[in-house]
Design a protein around this motif. Structure first.
Motif, PDB file in Angstrom:
ATOM      1  N   UNK A   5       1.285  -0.971   0.144  1.00  0.00           N
ATOM      2  CA  UNK A   5       0.017  -0.333   0.202  1.00  0.00           C
ATOM      3  C   UNK A   5       0.918   1.761  -0.171  1.00  0.00           C
ATOM      4  N   UNK A   6       1.658   1.175   1.036  1.00  0.00           N
ATOM      5  CA  UNK A   6       2.742   2.475   1.336  1.00  0.00           C
ATOM      6  C   UNK A   6       3.933   2.833  -0.389  1.00  0.00           C
ATOM      7  N   UNK A   7       4.217   1.710  -0.775  1.00  0.00           N
ATOM      8  CA  UNK A   7       4.883   2.116  -2.274  1.00  0.00           C
ATOM      9  C   UNK A   7       3.304   2.722  -3.410  1.00  0.00           C
ATOM     10  N   UNK A   8       2.430   2.235  -3.030  1.00  0.00           N
ATOM     11  CA  UNK A   8       1.616   3.058  -4.199  1.00  0.00           C
ATOM     12  C   UNK A   8       1.098   4.276  -3.887  1.00  0.00           C
ATOM     13  N   UNK A   9       0.832   4.486  -2.467  1.00  0.00           N
ATOM     14  CA  UNK A   9       0.831   5.735  -2.479  1.00  0.00           C
ATOM     15  C   UNK A   9       1.702   6.594  -2.002  1.00  0.00           C
ATOM     16  N   UNK A  10       2.706   6.085  -2.370  1.00  0.00           N
ATOM     17  CA  UNK A  10       3.948   7.449  -2.388  1.00  0.00           C
ATOM     18  C   UNK A  10       4.143   7.779  -3.610  1.00  0.00           C
ATOM     19  N   UNK A  11       3.532   7.341  -4.927  1.00  0.00           N
ATOM     20  CA  UNK A  11       3.574   7.712  -5.727  1.00  0.00           C
ATOM     21  C   UNK A  11       2.407   9.661  -6.162  1.00  0.00           C
ATOM     22  N   UNK A  12       2.507  10.845  -6.172  1.00  0.00           N
ATOM     23  CA  UNK A  12       1.728  11.379  -6.227  1.00  0.00           C
ATOM     24  C   UNK A  12       0.616  11.629  -7.480  1.00  0.00           C
ATOM     25  N   UNK A  13       0.545  10.521  -8.786  1.00  0.00           N
ATOM     26  CA  UNK A  13      -0.754  10.317  -9.345  1.00  0.00           C
ATOM     27  C   UNK A  13      -1.378   9.741  -8.429  1.00  0.00           C
ATOM     28  N   UNK A  14      -0.833   8.822  -7.826  1.00  0.00           N
ATOM     29  CA  UNK A  14      -1.381   7.443  -7.571  1.00  0.00           C
ATOM     30  C   UNK A  14      -2.338   7.967  -6.108  1.00  0.00           C
ATOM     31  N   UNK A  18      -6.693   8.380  -6.152  1.00  0.00           N
ATOM     32  CA  UNK A  18      -7.770   8.150  -4.964  1.00  0.00           C
ATOM     33  C   UNK A  18      -7.838   9.035  -4.565  1.00  0.00           C
ATOM     34  N   UNK A  19      -8.672  10.449  -4.958  1.00  0.00           N
ATOM     35  CA  UNK A  19      -8.597  11.982  -3.900  1.00  0.00           C
ATOM     36  C   UNK A  19      -9.712  11.412  -5.222  1.00  0.00           C
ATOM     37  N   UNK A  20      -9.778  11.473  -6.472  1.00  0.00           N
ATOM     38  CA  UNK A  20     -10.190  11.805  -7.110  1.00  0.00           C
ATOM     39  C   UNK A  20     -11.787  10.684  -7.226  1.00  0.00           C
ATOM     40  N   UNK A  21     -11.263   9.360  -6.841  1.00  0.00           N
ATOM     41  CA  UNK A  21     -11.981   8.337  -6.661  1.00  0.00           C
ATOM     42  C   UNK A  21     -13.017   8.508  -5.145  1.00  0.00           C
ATOM     43  N   UNK A  22     -12.067   8.658  -4.737  1.00  0.00           N
ATOM     44  CA  UNK A  22     -13.449   8.931  -3.442  1.00  0.00           C
ATOM     45  C   UNK A  22     -14.349   9.344  -3.015  1.00  0.00           C
ATOM     46  N   UNK A  23     -14.772  10.377  -4.030  1.00  0.00           N
ATOM     47  CA  UNK A  23     -15.959  10.679  -3.928  1.00  0.00           C
ATOM     48  C   UNK A  23     -16.858  10.213  -5.300  1.00  0.00           C
ATOM     49  N   UNK A  28     -12.486   4.834 -16.816  1.00  0.00           N
ATOM     50  CA  UNK A  28     -10.042   5.426 -16.716  1.00  0.00           C
ATOM     51  C   UNK A  28     -10.276   6.182 -17.423  1.00  0.00           C
ATOM     52  N   UNK A  29     -10.942   6.812 -18.359  1.00  0.00           N
ATOM     53  CA  UNK A  29     -11.436   7.550 -19.946  1.00  0.00           C
ATOM     54  C   UNK A  29     -11.365   9.274 -18.508  1.00  0.00           C
ATOM     55  N   UNK A  30     -12.167   8.558 -17.650  1.00  0.00           N
ATOM     56  CA  UNK A  30     -12.857   9.951 -16.464  1.00  0.00           C
ATOM     57  C   UNK A  30     -11.781  10.351 -15.712  1.00  0.00           C
ATOM     58  N   UNK A  31     -11.327   9.250 -15.574  1.00  0.00           N
ATOM     59  CA  UNK A  31      -9.864   9.488 -14.488  1.00  0.00           C
ATOM     60  C   UNK A  31      -8.632  10.540 -14.917  1.00  0.00           C
ATOM     61  N   UNK A  32      -8.610  10.241 -16.555  1.00  0.00           N
ATOM     62  CA  UNK A  32      -7.448  10.399 -17.465  1.00  0.00           C
ATOM     63  C   UNK A  32      -7.899  11.773 -17.963  1.00  0.00           C
ATOM     64  N   UNK A  33      -9.266  12.038 -18.052  1.00  0.00           N
ATOM     65  CA  UNK A  33      -9.441  13.365 -18.183  1.00  0.00           C
ATOM     66  C   UNK A  33      -8.774  14.505 -17.635  1.00  0.00           C
ATOM     67  N   UNK A  34      -8.050  14.446 -15.920  1.00  0.00           N
ATOM     68  CA  UNK A  34      -8.030  15.422 -14.876  1.00  0.00           C
ATOM     69  C   UNK A  34      -5.988  15.281 -15.138  1.00  0.00           C
ATOM     70  N   UNK A  35      -5.597  14.272 -15.885  1.00  0.00           N
ATOM     71  CA  UNK A  35      -4.737  14.229 -15.921  1.00  0.00           C
ATOM     72  C   UNK A  35      -3.530  15.140 -17.067  1.00  0.00           C
ATOM     73  N   UNK A  36      -2.677  14.989 -17.429  1.00  0.00           N
ATOM     74  CA  UNK A  36      -1.739  15.794 -18.625  1.00  0.00           C
ATOM     75  C   UNK A  36      -1.081  14.601 -19.126  1.00  0.00           C
TER      76      UNK A  36
END
Length: 106
Positions: A5-14, A18-23, A28-36
């Motif tokens: 878990x801790x390796x996974x959350x070490x990455x800022x994109x991940x 997590x913040x996006x899908x918490x709500x 995946x396409x909707x998530x990708x739309x929030x990133x460059x």
């Protein structure tokens, strides 16, 4: 393969994913739309988050929706709680020192 878990959350994109899908669950396409970044890059991050159990996938028709696995996040919170206790203790000590200094100045 089960990832840490801790390796996974070490990455800022991940962490941002997590913040996006918490709500709400998102595709995946909707998530990708929030990133460059590419959809493939987001898929890689989602795979890592899924492998460590922080994110779950659910098939709805032709789409896959990703949502946060709250119970797994509690493991992170439990670990952080030990540090919270230390920080709170130190802040309380600092408050006492500042209060003493303030009294001495009067």
């Amino acid at each position: 393969m089960r990832r840490d878990i801790f390796q996974a959350i070490a990455d800022p994109t991940r962490r941002a994913i997590i913040t996006l899908i918490a709500l709400q669950a998102m595709t995946p396409n909707a998530i990708a739309d929030n990133f460059n970044t590419t959809r493939q890059s987001v898929s890689k991050h989602l795979r890592i988050l899924t492998e460590c159990g922080l994110v779950k996938q659910e098939q709805q028709g032709r789409e896959i929706y990703y949502s946060l696995e709250i119970e797994k996040m509690k493991e992170v919170d439990k670990w952080l709680n030990e540090f919270r206790k230390i920080w709170e203790s130190r802040f309380n000590q600092l408050d006492q020192v500042l209060s003493t200094i303030k009294k001495q100045e009067k």
